[in-house]
Design a protein around this motif. Structure first.
Motif, PDB file in Angstrom:
ATOM      1  N   ARG A 130       4.787 -10.789   8.116  1.00  0.00           N
ATOM      2  CA  ARG A 130       5.992 -11.633   8.095  1.00  0.00           C
ATOM      3  C   ARG A 130       6.461 -11.878   6.659  1.00  0.00           C
ATOM      4  N   GLY A 131       5.533 -12.096   5.762  1.00  0.00           N
ATOM      5  CA  GLY A 131       5.873 -12.314   4.359  1.00  0.00           C
ATOM      6  C   GLY A 131       6.495 -11.084   3.721  1.00  0.00           C
ATOM      7  N   ARG A 172       0.712 -19.630   5.505  1.00  0.00           N
ATOM      8  CA  ARG A 172       1.943 -19.815   6.296  1.00  0.00           C
ATOM      9  C   ARG A 172       3.024 -20.487   5.449  1.00  0.00           C
ATOM     10  N   VAL A 194       4.302 -17.996   2.880  1.00  0.00           N
ATOM     11  CA  VAL A 194       5.182 -17.010   3.517  1.00  0.00           C
ATOM     12  C   VAL A 194       6.551 -17.629   3.797  1.00  0.00           C
ATOM     13  N   LEU A 200       0.770 -13.008   9.296  1.00  0.00           N
ATOM     14  CA  LEU A 200       1.474 -13.750   8.243  1.00  0.00           C
ATOM     15  C   LEU A 200       1.835 -12.842   7.074  1.00  0.00           C
ATOM     16  N   VAL A 201       0.930 -11.955   6.687  1.00  0.00           N
ATOM     17  CA  VAL A 201       1.221 -11.015   5.600  1.00  0.00           C
ATOM     18  C   VAL A 201       2.410 -10.139   5.988  1.00  0.00           C
ATOM     19  N   LEU A 238      -0.055 -13.769  -1.473  1.00  0.00           N
ATOM     20  CA  LEU A 238       0.323 -12.781  -0.473  1.00  0.00           C
ATOM     21  C   LEU A 238      -0.428 -11.468  -0.694  1.00  0.00           C
TER      22      LEU A 238
END
Length: 139
Positions: free
Chosen positions: A99-100, A60, A63, A96-97, A79
């Motif tokens: 979002r990144g 998190r 990201v 999260l991936v 990532l």
């Protein structure tokens, strides 16, 4: 009342990030974390709850760093490992991936004639090639 914490939590999170990027989630044991972070097993669990909770916090925070203009120069190993190793089996890691990747794509220069998805794929591919061809550092 418990004893005061004898380690810097942010330093521990940063070190854990380096370890997860280096070895991956599955390749990092609790013993690895205890040794690299310099904390007792009990402190690790009482502060972070579990290896997975620490991993998600590290991911998190990583990201979150991708949402600024310098993001394309950031080390993307964590990532990429998360995308390959954890996203297929862990819904929170997948979120999260995603979002990144969205944050990273938004930081790429526009007006180059390259489609955003192609630019992102090129950036990630270039990172992988650099990682694969870089001499192994002494540990």
């Amino acid at each position: 009342m418990g004893r005061p914490r004898s380690f810097d939590e942010e330093v521990a999170v940063a070190r854990a990030g380096g370890l997860f990027a280096e070895l991956g989630y599955e390749g990092t044991s609790i013993d690895d974390l205890v040794q690299r972070l310099g904390v007792h097993r009990g402190s690790l669990y009482s502060t972070f709850g579990s290896k997975r909770a620490l991993y998600l916090r590290v991911l998190r925070e990583h990201v979150d760093t991708l949402d600024h203009p310098a993001a394309p120069e950031t080390d993307l190993t964590l990532l990429l490992r998360a995308a390959v190793e954890r996203a297929p089996v862990d819904a929170e890691a997948a979120t999260l991936v995603h979002r990144g990747l969205v944050a990273l794509r938004s930081q790429l220069p526009s007006g180059t004639g390259e489609q955003p998805e192609a630019a992102l794929a090129r950036l990630l591919g270039e990172h992988l090639v650099r990682r694969a061809t870089r001499p192994q550092e002494e540990t």
